[in-house]
Design a protein around this motif. Structure first.
Motif, PDB file in Angstrom:
ATOM      1  N   GLY A   1     -10.027  -3.675  29.689  1.00 50.44           N
ATOM      2  CA  GLY A   1      -8.865  -3.105  30.590  1.00 50.44           C
ATOM      3  C   GLY A   1      -7.999  -2.038  30.269  1.00 50.44           C
ATOM      4  N   GLY A   2      -7.938  -1.962  28.994  1.00 47.90           N
ATOM      5  CA  GLY A   2      -6.778  -0.851  28.391  1.00 47.90           C
ATOM      6  C   GLY A   2      -6.900   0.495  28.971  1.00 47.90           C
ATOM      7  N   ARG A   3      -8.204   0.998  28.985  1.00 49.76           N
ATOM      8  CA  ARG A   3      -8.712   2.294  29.496  1.00 49.76           C
ATOM      9  C   ARG A   3      -8.031   2.588  31.019  1.00 49.76           C
ATOM     10  N   ALA A   4      -7.943   1.437  31.603  1.00 54.11           N
ATOM     11  CA  ALA A   4      -7.744   1.695  32.955  1.00 54.11           C
ATOM     12  C   ALA A   4      -6.235   1.703  33.336  1.00 54.11           C
ATOM     13  N   MET A   5      -5.312   1.439  32.351  1.00 56.24           N
ATOM     14  CA  MET A   5      -3.957   1.379  32.339  1.00 56.24           C
ATOM     15  C   MET A   5      -3.253   2.639  32.238  1.00 56.24           C
ATOM     16  N   THR A   6      -2.158   2.946  32.574  1.00 56.50           N
ATOM     17  CA  THR A   6      -1.565   4.229  32.542  1.00 56.50           C
ATOM     18  C   THR A   6      -0.312   3.823  31.524  1.00 56.50           C
ATOM     19  N   MET A   7       0.038   4.436  30.751  1.00 58.12           N
ATOM     20  CA  MET A   7       0.986   4.383  29.475  1.00 58.12           C
ATOM     21  C   MET A   7       1.781   5.233  29.539  1.00 58.12           C
ATOM     22  N   PRO A   8       3.449   5.120  29.497  1.00 57.92           N
ATOM     23  CA  PRO A   8       3.808   3.796  29.053  1.00 57.92           C
ATOM     24  C   PRO A   8       3.888   2.936  30.403  1.00 57.92           C
ATOM     25  N   ALA A   9       3.727   1.637  30.228  1.00 51.01           N
ATOM     26  CA  ALA A   9       3.505   0.614  31.297  1.00 51.01           C
ATOM     27  C   ALA A   9       4.904   0.037  30.952  1.00 51.01           C
ATOM     28  N   ASP A  10       5.712   0.019  32.691  1.00 47.18           N
ATOM     29  CA  ASP A  10       6.976  -0.675  32.544  1.00 47.18           C
ATOM     30  C   ASP A  10       6.833  -2.290  32.311  1.00 47.18           C
ATOM     31  N   GLY A  11       7.459  -2.633  31.471  1.00 51.20           N
ATOM     32  CA  GLY A  11       7.649  -4.063  31.129  1.00 51.20           C
ATOM     33  C   GLY A  11       6.387  -4.658  30.139  1.00 51.20           C
ATOM     34  N   ILE A  12       5.642  -3.715  29.687  1.00 56.73           N
ATOM     35  CA  ILE A  12       4.359  -4.172  28.987  1.00 56.73           C
ATOM     36  C   ILE A  12       4.448  -3.398  27.531  1.00 56.73           C
ATOM     37  N   SER A  13       4.583  -1.999  27.561  1.00 58.22           N
ATOM     38  CA  SER A  13       4.631  -1.127  26.471  1.00 58.22           C
ATOM     39  C   SER A  13       5.586  -1.038  25.804  1.00 58.22           C
ATOM     40  N   SER A  14       5.646  -1.018  24.560  1.00 58.52           N
ATOM     41  CA  SER A  14       6.858  -0.606  23.654  1.00 58.52           C
ATOM     42  C   SER A  14       6.520  -0.025  22.425  1.00 58.52           C
ATOM     43  N   ALA A  15       7.579   0.214  21.551  1.00 56.52           N
ATOM     44  CA  ALA A  15       7.013   0.785  20.127  1.00 56.52           C
ATOM     45  C   ALA A  15       6.386  -0.063  19.495  1.00 56.52           C
ATOM     46  N   THR A  16       5.860   0.519  18.317  1.00 62.59           N
ATOM     47  CA  THR A  16       5.321  -0.407  17.223  1.00 62.59           C
ATOM     48  C   THR A  16       6.417  -1.199  16.679  1.00 62.59           C
ATOM     49  N   LYS A  17       5.991  -2.600  16.080  1.00 63.21           N
ATOM     50  CA  LYS A  17       6.872  -3.479  15.298  1.00 63.21           C
ATOM     51  C   LYS A  17       6.954  -3.391  13.950  1.00 63.21           C
ATOM     52  N   ALA A  18       7.855  -3.710  13.037  1.00 61.76           N
ATOM     53  CA  ALA A  18       7.971  -3.899  11.607  1.00 61.76           C
ATOM     54  C   ALA A  18       7.202  -5.049  11.297  1.00 61.76           C
ATOM     55  N   PRO A  19       6.894  -5.200  10.253  1.00 63.50           N
ATOM     56  CA  PRO A  19       6.301  -6.546   9.769  1.00 63.50           C
ATOM     57  C   PRO A  19       7.480  -7.534  10.088  1.00 63.50           C
ATOM     58  N   GLY A  20       7.112  -8.738  10.430  1.00 62.19           N
ATOM     59  CA  GLY A  20       7.935 -10.081  10.737  1.00 62.19           C
ATOM     60  C   GLY A  20       7.105 -10.792  11.718  1.00 62.19           C
TER      61      GLY A  20
ATOM     62  N   GLY B   1       0.807  -1.344   0.048  1.00 63.57           N
ATOM     63  CA  GLY B   1       0.115  -0.079   0.014  1.00 63.57           C
ATOM     64  C   GLY B   1       0.917   1.244  -0.029  1.00 63.57           C
ATOM     65  N   ALA B   2       0.359   2.322  -0.438  1.00 61.91           N
ATOM     66  CA  ALA B   2       1.121   3.472  -0.672  1.00 61.91           C
ATOM     67  C   ALA B   2       1.206   4.291   0.637  1.00 61.91           C
ATOM     68  N   SER B   3       0.499   4.253   1.714  1.00 65.67           N
ATOM     69  CA  SER B   3       0.738   4.563   2.965  1.00 65.67           C
ATOM     70  C   SER B   3       0.541   3.620   4.170  1.00 65.67           C
ATOM     71  N   TYR B   4       1.670   2.833   4.223  1.00 66.60           N
ATOM     72  CA  TYR B   4       1.691   2.005   5.281  1.00 66.60           C
ATOM     73  C   TYR B   4       2.020   2.181   6.750  1.00 66.60           C
ATOM     74  N   HIS B   5       1.023   2.022   7.576  1.00 68.31           N
ATOM     75  CA  HIS B   5       1.291   2.435   9.025  1.00 68.31           C
ATOM     76  C   HIS B   5       1.547   1.240   9.968  1.00 68.31           C
ATOM     77  N   ARG B   6       2.564   1.116  10.802  1.00 68.12           N
ATOM     78  CA  ARG B   6       2.602  -0.070  11.698  1.00 68.12           C
ATOM     79  C   ARG B   6       1.673  -0.169  12.642  1.00 68.12           C
ATOM     80  N   PRO B   7       0.982  -1.180  12.804  1.00 70.69           N
ATOM     81  CA  PRO B   7      -0.159  -1.614  13.555  1.00 70.69           C
ATOM     82  C   PRO B   7       0.038  -1.261  15.197  1.00 70.69           C
ATOM     83  N   TYR B   8      -0.773  -0.819  15.780  1.00 63.40           N
ATOM     84  CA  TYR B   8      -0.902  -0.712  17.134  1.00 63.40           C
ATOM     85  C   TYR B   8      -1.156  -2.284  17.456  1.00 63.40           C
ATOM     86  N   VAL B   9      -0.543  -2.837  18.560  1.00 62.86           N
ATOM     87  CA  VAL B   9      -0.836  -4.414  18.936  1.00 62.86           C
ATOM     88  C   VAL B   9      -0.970  -4.451  20.508  1.00 62.86           C
ATOM     89  N   ALA B  10      -2.099  -5.159  20.785  1.00 62.02           N
ATOM     90  CA  ALA B  10      -2.290  -5.402  22.300  1.00 62.02           C
ATOM     91  C   ALA B  10      -2.328  -6.845  22.479  1.00 62.02           C
TER      92      ALA B  10
END
Length: 175
Positions: free
Chosen positions: A92-111, A41-50
Motif C-alpha cells: 500500500g505504500g506506493r499508493a500513498m502520497t508523501m508527505p502524509a499529514d499525521g503519518i510521515s515524519s523524519a527518520t529517528k535516532a537509535p532509541g 559501523g563507520a557509516s551509520y544511516h538512520r533507518p526508514y521505518v513504516a
C-alpha cells in the motif's frame, strides 16, 4: 405490515442501545513502541521505518507511521528510497502520497519511539485479530520486518523482537 407493540419494541430498543454503547468502547487508543538499536559501523544511516496494521490474511488496513528523510540531498529526494521498505511498499505504500499529514515524519535516532493513535482515527476498524507490522530498511544496512499479532476490541499488549535493524516492538491497546 404488522405493527409492533411497545412491549415487543422494548427488547429491540434495548439491543440497539447496547450495540450503540459498545461502539465507543471499541474506540480504544493504540500505542506502538518501536526500538531502533544502536549499531556500530563507520557509516551509520538512520533507518526508514513504516508501521502499519494488517489483517491476518496480509491485507494492509492502515498505515500509521512512515519515518524517512524528508529533505533532498545530493543523493536525491528521500521519497525515492521508500520502496526499499519492500513489504510496506507492495502492500500500500506506493499508493500513498508523501508527505502524509499525521503519518510521515523524519527518520529517528537509535532509541525507543512511540506511535500513538487516538481511537477516533481507528473508529472504523472492526473488532478482531490483526497484525502490527514494522519494517525498517537502512542504507548500507539491512532490512527487517517484525510482525506482532494483537487483538483490537479490548485492552491488551503484545510484543515481538527484531534481530538486526529493529529491537523490541510492543503494541498496547487501551480502553
Amino acid at each position: 405490515m404488522r405493527k409492533l407493540s411497545l412491549a415487543h419494541a422494548l427488547p429491540v430498543l434495548a439491543a440497539t442501545a447496547a450495540t450503540a454503547a459498545a461502539g465507543p468502547a471499541l474506540a480504544a487508543d493504540l500505542n506502538v513502541s518501536v526500538e531502533i538499536p544502536r549499531l556500530s559501523g563507520a557509516s551509520y544511516h538512520r533507518p526508514y521505518v513504516a508501521v502499519w496494521i494488517e489483517r491476518p490474511d496480509n491485507i494492509a488496513v492502515r498505515t500509521l507511521a512512515v519515518w524517512y528523510q524528508q529533505t533532498a540531498n545530493n543523493e536525491g529526494d528521500g521519497k525515492d528510497w521508500l520502496k526499499d521498505m519492500r513489504t510496506w511498499w507492495r502492500r500500500g505504500g506506493r499508493a500513498m502520497t508523501m508527505p502524509a499529514d499525521g503519518i510521515s515524519s523524519a527518520t529517528k535516532a537509535p532509541g525507543r519511539h512511540t506511535v500513538s493513535v487516538a481511537g477516533s482515527r481507528l473508529r472504523d476498524l472492526p473488532a478482531g485479530n490483526y497484525v502490527m507490522v514494522v519494517e525498517a530498511a537502512r542504507e548500507l544496512g539491512g532490512r527487517e520486518v517484525v510482525r506482532v499479532p494483537f487483538r483490537w476490541g479490548g485492552a491488551n499488549t503484545a510484543r515481538a523482537t527484531g534481530s538486526t535493524e529493529l529491537g523490541a516492538v510492543s503494541v498496547t491497546v487501551t480502553r
